[in-house]
Structure formats: structure tokens, C-alpha cells
Design a protein around this motif. Structure first.
Motif, mmCIF file in Angstrom:
data_model
loop_
_atom_site.group_PDB
_atom_site.id
_atom_site.type_symbol
_atom_site.label_atom_id
_atom_site.label_comp_id
_atom_site.label_asym_id
_atom_site.label_seq_id
_atom_site.Cartn_x
_atom_site.Cartn_y
_atom_site.Cartn_z
ATOM 1 N N TRP A 237 0.834 -1.196 0.000
ATOM 2 C CA TRP A 237 0.000 0.000 0.000
ATOM 3 C C TRP A 237 0.874 1.252 0.000
ATOM 4 C CZ3 TRP A 237 -1.288 2.762 4.935
ATOM 5 C CH2 TRP A 237 -2.068 3.910 4.694
ATOM 6 N N SER A 238 1.804 1.365 0.931
ATOM 7 C CA SER A 238 2.649 2.556 1.051
ATOM 8 C C SER A 238 4.100 2.158 0.832
ATOM 9 C CB SER A 238 2.467 3.190 2.434
ATOM 10 O OG SER A 238 3.064 4.463 2.496
ATOM 11 N N PRO A 239 4.679 2.492 -0.331
ATOM 12 C CA PRO A 239 6.051 2.057 -0.641
ATOM 13 C C PRO A 239 7.059 2.539 0.396
ATOM 14 C CG PRO A 239 4.958 2.866 -2.606
ATOM 15 C CD PRO A 239 4.056 3.212 -1.456
ATOM 16 N N GLN A 240 8.118 1.746 0.565
ATOM 17 C CA GLN A 240 9.075 1.994 1.631
ATOM 18 C C GLN A 240 10.486 2.290 1.135
ATOM 19 O OE1 GLN A 240 6.623 -0.720 4.836
ATOM 20 N NE2 GLN A 240 8.810 -0.971 4.728
ATOM 21 N N GLY A 241 10.741 2.113 -0.178
ATOM 22 C CA GLY A 241 12.045 2.440 -0.713
ATOM 23 C C GLY A 241 13.103 1.393 -0.463
ATOM 24 N N VAL A 242 12.728 0.308 0.200
ATOM 25 C CA VAL A 242 13.664 -0.747 0.534
ATOM 26 C C VAL A 242 12.879 -2.049 0.642
ATOM 27 C CG1 VAL A 242 13.409 -0.339 3.018
ATOM 28 C CG2 VAL A 242 15.486 -1.444 2.165
ATOM 29 N N ILE A 243 13.514 -3.164 0.265
ATOM 30 C CA ILE A 243 12.825 -4.445 0.319
ATOM 31 C C ILE A 243 12.883 -4.956 1.753
ATOM 32 C CG2 ILE A 243 12.651 -6.746 -0.680
ATOM 33 C CD1 ILE A 243 14.131 -5.733 -3.106
#
Length: 261
Positions: A237-243
Motif C-alpha cells: 500500500w505505502s512504498p518503503q524504498g527498501v525491500i
């Protein structure tokens, strides 16, 4: 379970799992390049039959989130299947409904607290108390098999997963728009309905029904295993920029509101 639980406490013992891709659990975090998403969770006075259909009147009025994106952000390829969700709340439960587009719905795991992300799944991450480092995680597959666990803090801060937490009173249901585990036909997808009781948190953190205006950090994700791809897809839902889902400071905001009626 997207990107993350290499080390997971199983009944007081840690086991090591090896997903297809090494997750970025302990790597330095890149700069956050976008604003976390925000969702207004409306209060409901309706009683729900938890059947995975999301067809009650208040479910119809609840807004859908934007479609999920790749966990690393919109500069990565867009997910090939749509995922979206909606939420409601009352004095007893937080309700979560999710809709996953999927042309071939599959699931294999039937034992509660299995490592559900080994199947395609839907996942919820909830941090009710801003002053506490701990947070909750719940995963579910298309067979309605669930995995609930509590983390005392993120892995990168030395956190440990507590697989012994069970959400007392939890209700879940799944409906499949098609035929489960039959690749001979084309499916439309699957829908999840979750009723998570406030009292279900109490054994790890006291969580009361929220007041209008209360805010939680939260994120929601989907793991998708696509034939021919070298690793699982992680759509959120809300991207985090890191896996790495275990970065609560990069989750979205869940705001509780009164009904708009």
C-alpha cells in the motif's frame, strides 16, 4: 512474507528461512523520496457477517485505497495485478477487506502459523502505540490460513519475532472469484475479510477501541510468486524504498474517523 523474516521465532526458537531473494533487513536505508500514504478508516455501526464478500452497505461506502505499488516505489515496474483494500472500525473490531486480482488463484498451506508468504498472500502490519517499539503482523492465503505474530521491535534494532501471539477472537474469511488450485481455467481473483478484535492485542500491548482522530502507523502488502520470475514480487500500500517491511517509520498512516453519514 515479503522481504523480511529471515529470522523468525517459532515457539520460542528461531528458525532460518531462505526466500528467493535476500531481503534488505539490515542494510542502510536509502533516503525516503515520497510521502507515506494516508487512509481514513470510518466508524461503522453495522454488524458484519465475515464471509469474504464485502457486500454489506457500509463496506460498499468505505473508500478503497489506491492500488498497491512495488515495495521500492513508483520508479519500479508497476504490479501486473491490482491489489487494493479498505477498512472500517467499531467498538469491538478493526475490519480489513482486501481485493487481489489473480488469474490463477493458488494456495497450499493449511496449518495455522505456517510461513504463509511461501504461498501468494495478503499481509497487514499494525503499530497501534506510537510510544511502543513493538508491532503486529498478520498474513493470510487463499485457503484462509493465517499467521499472526508480534515483533518487539524491528529486526535491524535487534528485534525478535514472537510467533506465540494469537489474536483471540480473530475472524477471517476468503472468497475466490474462480476456482482454487485449478490452472485449467482463468480466475478473476480473491477477496479477504478480516475482523481483528481490539482485545486480541492485549496479551502483548493493551489496545482499546480508538477515539476519532487517533492515528496508527500501518502498512499492507501482497507477496506474489509468478512462474518464470526469479523471486517473489512484493507489492504494498505505502512504498518503503527498501525491500524490508520491518521499517515502521516508513509505513503509512491509518487515521480513525467517525462515520460520514
Amino acid at each position: 512474507m515479503m522481504v523480511r523474516n529471515w529470522v523468525i521465532g517459532l515457539i520460542g526458537t528461531f528458525a532460518v528461512f531462505a526466500p528467493a531473494q535476500q531481503q534488505d533487513l539490515f542494510k542502510p536505508l536509502p533516503p525516503m523520496r515520497w510521502t507515506p500514504r494516508h487512509y481514513e478508516c470510518l466508524r461503522t455501526n453495522q454488524k458484519f457477517h465475515i464471509d469474504g464478500k464485502l457486500d454489506e452497505k457500509d463496506w460498499q461506502k468505505a473508500p478503497w485505497t489506491d492500488s498497491f505499488l512495488d515495495i521500492e516505489g513508483s520508479d519500479k515496474p508497476a504490479p501486473i495485478y491490482r491489489t487494493r483494500m479498505k477498512m472500517l472500525w467499531d467498538d469491538e473490531y478493526l475490519y480489513i477487506g482486501a481485493e487481489m486480482e489473480e488469474p490463477d488463484v493458488k494456495a497450499t498451506l493449511t496449518k495455522h502459523d505456517s510461513v504463509i508468504f511461501h504461498d501468494n498472500d495478503f499481509e497487514a502490519f499494525l503499530k497501534p502505540r506510537a510510544t511502543e517499539s513493538g508491532y503486529f503482523e498478520f498474513e493470510i492465503n487463499a485457503l484462509n490460513t493465517g499467521w499472526d505474530l508480534y515483533l518487539n521491535k524491528p529486526y535491524r534494532e535487534g528485534g525478535k519475532a514472537d510467533n506465540s501471539w494469537d489474536s483471540t477472537g480473530l475472524k477471517t474469511a476468503v472468497t475466490v472469484q474462480g476456482t482454487l488450485n485449478n490452472s485449467a481455467d482463468r480466475d478473476h481473483g480473491w477477496t479477504v475479510e478480516i475482523a481483528l478484535p481490539w482485545k486480541g492485542f492485549d496479551s502483548r500491548q493493551p489496545v482499546s477501541a480508538p477515539k476519532p482522530g487517533a492515528m496508527w502507523r500501518a502498512n499492507f502488502s501482497r507477496v506474489e510468486w509468478i512462474a518464470g520470475h526469479p523471486r517473489e514480487e512484493n507489492w504494498v500500500w505505502s512504498p518503503q524504498g527498501v525491500i524490508n517491511m520491518h521499517v515502521p517509520d516508513r509505513w503509512g498512516y491509518l487515521e480513525f474517523r467517525d462515520s460520514k453519514d
